[in-house]
Design an enzyme around this catalytic site. Structure first.
Site, PDB file in Angstrom:
ATOM      1  N   LYS A 187       0.838  -1.215   0.000  1.00 40.40           N
ATOM      2  CA  LYS A 187       0.000   0.000   0.000  1.00 40.40           C
ATOM      3  C   LYS A 187       0.861   1.249   0.000  1.00 40.40           C
ATOM      4  CE  LYS A 187       0.933   0.773   4.462  1.00 40.40           C
ATOM      5  NZ  LYS A 187       1.570   1.967   5.044  1.00 40.40           N
ATOM      6  N   VAL A 275      13.207   6.833   6.684  1.00 40.05           N
ATOM      7  CA  VAL A 275      13.210   5.830   5.622  1.00 40.05           C
ATOM      8  C   VAL A 275      11.873   5.848   4.891  1.00 40.05           C
ATOM      9  CG1 VAL A 275      13.293   3.359   5.109  1.00 40.05           C
ATOM     10  CG2 VAL A 275      14.902   4.355   6.751  1.00 40.05           C
TER      11      VAL A 275
END
Length: 327
Positions: A187, A275
């Protein structure tokens, strides 16, 4: 259960720690950075969750032994790219306590799920996956949230559900570990694309098409790999997709907006400051689509935007002018 180990001092790791600390557990966090540990221990703050206060029963350390050795359960909350190396460093302290993976990604060079990565390193490990629509910022502030614990070990699921569920965090169980992991990882790609759509000001119609067809791509790949289709229409699929695509908390959506603005990837990483799982996930999904022969046009154009300098506007045109299909 009294002692909780949390591997990772990022936003989600600390949010989980705050939740569990409020429930009365003794929580120890492992951090890679001493300055982050000092901020938690001295100022009772996390640089990613500045509005949240950290309870006194939470301590942060930079060595694994102190955190892991006497724990009753381990929540592993690091970026996917670091999972294998970090597990290797603390596995000597693991006994029979469950290891609950809370990251949302895959290993790029092997195309393996994080559960498989841990199983490689600790074959005897009791492994679970915790996932769902759960922004760290909101969990840390007691916003009602629903998530899923998935494991092939039913006893583990029940144990974790009982341990962490309260009036602010509702926890469901599942035995579809692969489906839950894929939903959480893939997703992020659609959220990245949603950021591009938002930046290009393409509107609600475009977003609806992206989210719907994106979920279709994710579920088709998941089923081809052996996951249950229904998982992708639950909390860890559709639920997580919606919250990540729509929220300004989402670093993946933010990364897409910056790409849509024309920034190069390295500048995007610098701007986001954490990240960006979608960048690696796009690579993994692209490779998996070829391996399992699953058509994933949204993933393909996202890959080309990152790796072949495809302009986002041309990517939209490519998707809109594909060969006629039936739904």
């Amino acid at each position: 259960m009294k002692n909780i180990a949390i591997i990772g001092s990022g936003s989600w790791g600390v949010a989980l720690a705050i939740h569990l600390g409020r429930m009365g557990y003794n929580v120890k966090i492992w951090s890679f950075l001493k300055e982050e540990a000092d901020l938690i221990n001295i100022q009772r703050k996390c640089k990613f969750l500045l509005e949240a206060d950290i309870p006194e029963n939470i301590k942060c350390y930079t060595e694994y032994k102190t955190v892991v050795e006497d724990s009753d359960i381990i929540f592993h909350v690091t970026p996917s790219k670091f999972t294998r190396n970090i597990v290797r460093q603390y596995k000597e302290y693991v006994k029979n306590q469950p290891i609950i993976l809370c990251g949302k990604g895959m290993e790029v060079n092997t195309l393996k799920s994080l559960a498989d990565v841990v199983a490689d390193e600790i074959p005897s490990a009791r492994i679970g996956v915790l996932s769902g629509p759960s922004h760290a910022e909101e969990v840390s502030m007691c916003v009602p949230t629903a998530i899923v614990i998935a494991s092939l070990d039913e006893e583990l699921c029940n144990e974790v559900q009982k341990a962490i569920m309260n009036e602010n965090l509702r926890v469901y169980t599942s035995n579809d570990v692969l489906g839950v992991e894929l939903g959480g990882a893939l997703k992020n790609i659609i959220a990245f694309c949603a950021g591009i759509v938002a930046e290009l000001k393409l509107g609600d119609n475009t977003f609806a098409a992206l989210a719907t067809r994106g979920l279709c791509e994710i579920s088709n790949l998941g089923v081809a790999m052996g996951a249950k289709k229904s998982t992708f229409y639950g909390l860890t699929g559709l639920g997580d997709l919606l919250v990540t695509c729509l929220s300004e908390h989402s670093r993946n959506r933010k990364a897409g907006r910056l790409i849509g603005r024309g920034l190069p990837l390295e500048k995007v990483k610098e701007e986001v400051g954490m990240v960006i799982e979608s960048v690696d996930n796009i690579e993994v999904a692209y490779q998996l689509s070829k391996k399992y022969n699953v058509e994933m046009p949204i993933v393909e154009v996202a890959y080309k935007i990152l790796h072949s300098n495809l302009e986002p506007k041309k990517a939209i045109l490519t998707l809109m002018t594909r060969t006629k299909k039936s739904e």
